[in-house]
Motif scaffolding. Structure first.
Motif, PDB file in Angstrom:
ATOM      1  N   SER A 279       2.520  -0.646  -5.069  1.00 34.76           N
ATOM      2  CA  SER A 279       1.943  -1.817  -4.381  1.00 34.76           C
ATOM      3  C   SER A 279       2.677  -2.114  -3.078  1.00 34.76           C
ATOM      4  O   SER A 279       3.075  -3.246  -2.804  1.00 34.76           O
ATOM      5  CB  SER A 279       1.982  -3.042  -5.305  1.00 34.76           C
ATOM      6  N   SER A 280       2.863  -1.068  -2.271  1.00 36.96           N
ATOM      7  CA  SER A 280       3.632  -1.194  -1.035  1.00 36.96           C
ATOM      8  C   SER A 280       2.839  -1.794   0.115  1.00 36.96           C
ATOM      9  O   SER A 280       3.407  -2.165   1.139  1.00 36.96           O
ATOM     10  CB  SER A 280       4.134   0.187  -0.603  1.00 36.96           C
ATOM     11  N   GLY A 281       1.529  -1.872  -0.039  1.00 31.04           N
ATOM     12  CA  GLY A 281       0.698  -2.343   1.061  1.00 31.04           C
ATOM     13  C   GLY A 281       0.481  -1.294   2.132  1.00 31.04           C
ATOM     14  O   GLY A 281      -0.018  -1.604   3.217  1.00 31.04           O
TER      15      GLY A 281
ATOM     16  N   ILE B  74      -5.899   5.202   0.353  1.00 30.94           N
ATOM     17  CA  ILE B  74      -5.864   3.848   0.887  1.00 30.94           C
ATOM     18  C   ILE B  74      -6.599   2.890  -0.048  1.00 30.94           C
ATOM     19  O   ILE B  74      -7.608   3.252  -0.665  1.00 30.94           O
ATOM     20  CB  ILE B  74      -6.488   3.803   2.312  1.00 30.94           C
ATOM     21  N   HIS B  75      -6.072   1.689  -0.174  1.00 33.63           N
ATOM     22  CA  HIS B  75      -6.769   0.650  -0.936  1.00 33.63           C
ATOM     23  C   HIS B  75      -7.927   0.130  -0.100  1.00 33.63           C
ATOM     24  O   HIS B  75      -7.824  -0.020   1.126  1.00 33.63           O
ATOM     25  CB  HIS B  75      -5.806  -0.494  -1.277  1.00 33.63           C
TER      26      HIS B  75
ATOM     27  N   ARG C 176       1.898   1.197   8.617  1.00 36.59           N
ATOM     28  CA  ARG C 176       1.467   1.057   7.222  1.00 36.59           C
ATOM     29  C   ARG C 176       0.994   2.397   6.658  1.00 36.59           C
ATOM     30  O   ARG C 176       0.015   2.466   5.932  1.00 36.59           O
ATOM     31  CB  ARG C 176       0.369  -0.001   7.122  1.00 36.59           C
ATOM     32  N   LEU C 177       1.721   3.462   7.014  1.00 36.67           N
ATOM     33  CA  LEU C 177       1.417   4.804   6.528  1.00 36.67           C
ATOM     34  C   LEU C 177       2.673   5.425   5.931  1.00 36.67           C
ATOM     35  O   LEU C 177       3.771   5.259   6.472  1.00 36.67           O
ATOM     36  CB  LEU C 177       0.915   5.692   7.673  1.00 36.67           C
ATOM     37  N   GLN C 178       2.505   6.145   4.845  1.00 38.41           N
ATOM     38  CA  GLN C 178       3.639   6.747   4.145  1.00 38.41           C
ATOM     39  C   GLN C 178       3.281   8.149   3.679  1.00 38.41           C
ATOM     40  O   GLN C 178       2.227   8.367   3.086  1.00 38.41           O
ATOM     41  CB  GLN C 178       4.008   5.881   2.936  1.00 38.41           C
TER      42      GLN C 178
ATOM     43  N   ALA D 249      -8.248   7.324  14.852  1.00 38.09           N
ATOM     44  CA  ALA D 249      -8.556   5.898  15.010  1.00 38.09           C
ATOM     45  C   ALA D 249      -8.043   5.093  13.814  1.00 38.09           C
ATOM     46  O   ALA D 249      -7.463   4.013  13.984  1.00 38.09           O
ATOM     47  CB  ALA D 249     -10.057   5.707  15.177  1.00 38.09           C
ATOM     48  N   ILE D 250      -8.232   5.618  12.605  1.00 39.70           N
ATOM     49  CA  ILE D 250      -7.745   4.920  11.416  1.00 39.70           C
ATOM     50  C   ILE D 250      -6.220   4.866  11.421  1.00 39.70           C
ATOM     51  O   ILE D 250      -5.614   3.830  11.133  1.00 39.70           O
ATOM     52  CB  ILE D 250      -8.257   5.601  10.134  1.00 39.70           C
ATOM     53  N   ALA D 251      -5.579   6.007  11.740  1.00 38.38           N
ATOM     54  CA  ALA D 251      -4.119   6.054  11.750  1.00 38.38           C
ATOM     55  C   ALA D 251      -3.538   5.056  12.747  1.00 38.38           C
ATOM     56  O   ALA D 251      -2.542   4.374  12.461  1.00 38.38           O
ATOM     57  CB  ALA D 251      -3.648   7.470  12.069  1.00 38.38           C
TER      58      ALA D 251
END
Length: 233
Positions: free
Chosen positions: A106-108, A149-150, A178-180, A170-172
């Motif tokens: 649940s890191s967001g 992705i949630h 907020r990317l891992q 565009a999404i990145a």
């Protein structure tokens, strides 16, 4: 276990590639992680839809264009967690454990995989190494690295943009910070690189990215990309 996962794969004449991609997902089915498979097809005329049907996938048909197809797949999918995956990308063994751990944390953040090519030699390693470094340093993983992705987070950043090309970038960019990277590998086809040459294809990709970041029309970029590629998946 966290809420089950919807896997969304855009396709266009992907029959030769899709079976092995789906086979790699079976560990997620066996564990109960995958709730559904959504194939968003852009008008295939080969056996893609037959492969999808045999796999028990939910099929969405619409206009060709990866952004459009992904958006349609997301709209159809029922899961609260989504995995956007290219038809020529095979996830490494143990990927489902990495996904489960990320979902449970649940890191967001959204997750993506390390990139590797299904090709031997120095050039594939160098290109994949640069892609993974770019992803870490600049937060710009490409679509062939997958995107976990949630749904709430995807909606927060505006969903999947209906672009013919560069929807992944565009999404990145919208997900900056907020990317891992997940501890599993996305093994993708090297067909474009092998057809054009590793240096030539890599240079073309960098130039296409630069033009997009400078404001070029994604539709025109996609036309040039398709002319130079043996397969779009």
């Amino acid at each position: 276990m966290p809420a089950p996962l919807s896997v969304i794969i855009p396709t266009l004449n992907a029959a030769p590639l899709l079976p092995e991609t789906l086979a790699a997902l079976m560990e997620g089915v066996a564990s109960g992680l995958i709730r559904e498979l959504v194939i968003s097809d852009g008008g295939s005329v080969d056996g893609t839809l037959e492969v999808a049907d045999e796999a028990g996938a939910r099929v969405v048909k619409g206009e060709a264009g990866r952004g459009l197809q992904l958006a349609a797949g997301v709209e159809t999918a029922k899961g609260s967690w989504l995995l956007l995956l290219h038809a020529d990308t095979r996830l490494s063994q143990g990927w489902s454990d990495a996904v489960l751990a990320h979902m449970a944390a649940s890191s967001g953040k959204a997750g993506y995989f390390r990139l590797a090519f299904r090709s031997r030699g120095v050039s594939p390693g160098l290109v994949a190494g640069w892609a993974n470094l770019r992803s870490r340093l600049f937060g710009l993983p490409y679509g062939d690295q997958g995107l976990l992705i949630h749904r709430d987070l995807l909606e927060q950043v505006g969903g999947v943009p209906p672009l013919d090309l560069m929807e992944d970038v565009a999404i990145a960019r919208a997900l900056k910070g907020r990317l891992q990277m997940l501890p599993a590998t996305a093994n993708t086809s090297a067909a474009r690189y092998e057809a054009e040459g590793w240096f030539a294809r890599g240079t073309r990709n960098l130039w296409t990215l630069a033009r997009y970041l400078m404001g070029a029309d994604p539709k025109r970029l996609a036309q040039g990309y398709e002319r130079s590629s043996p397969s779009r998946n």
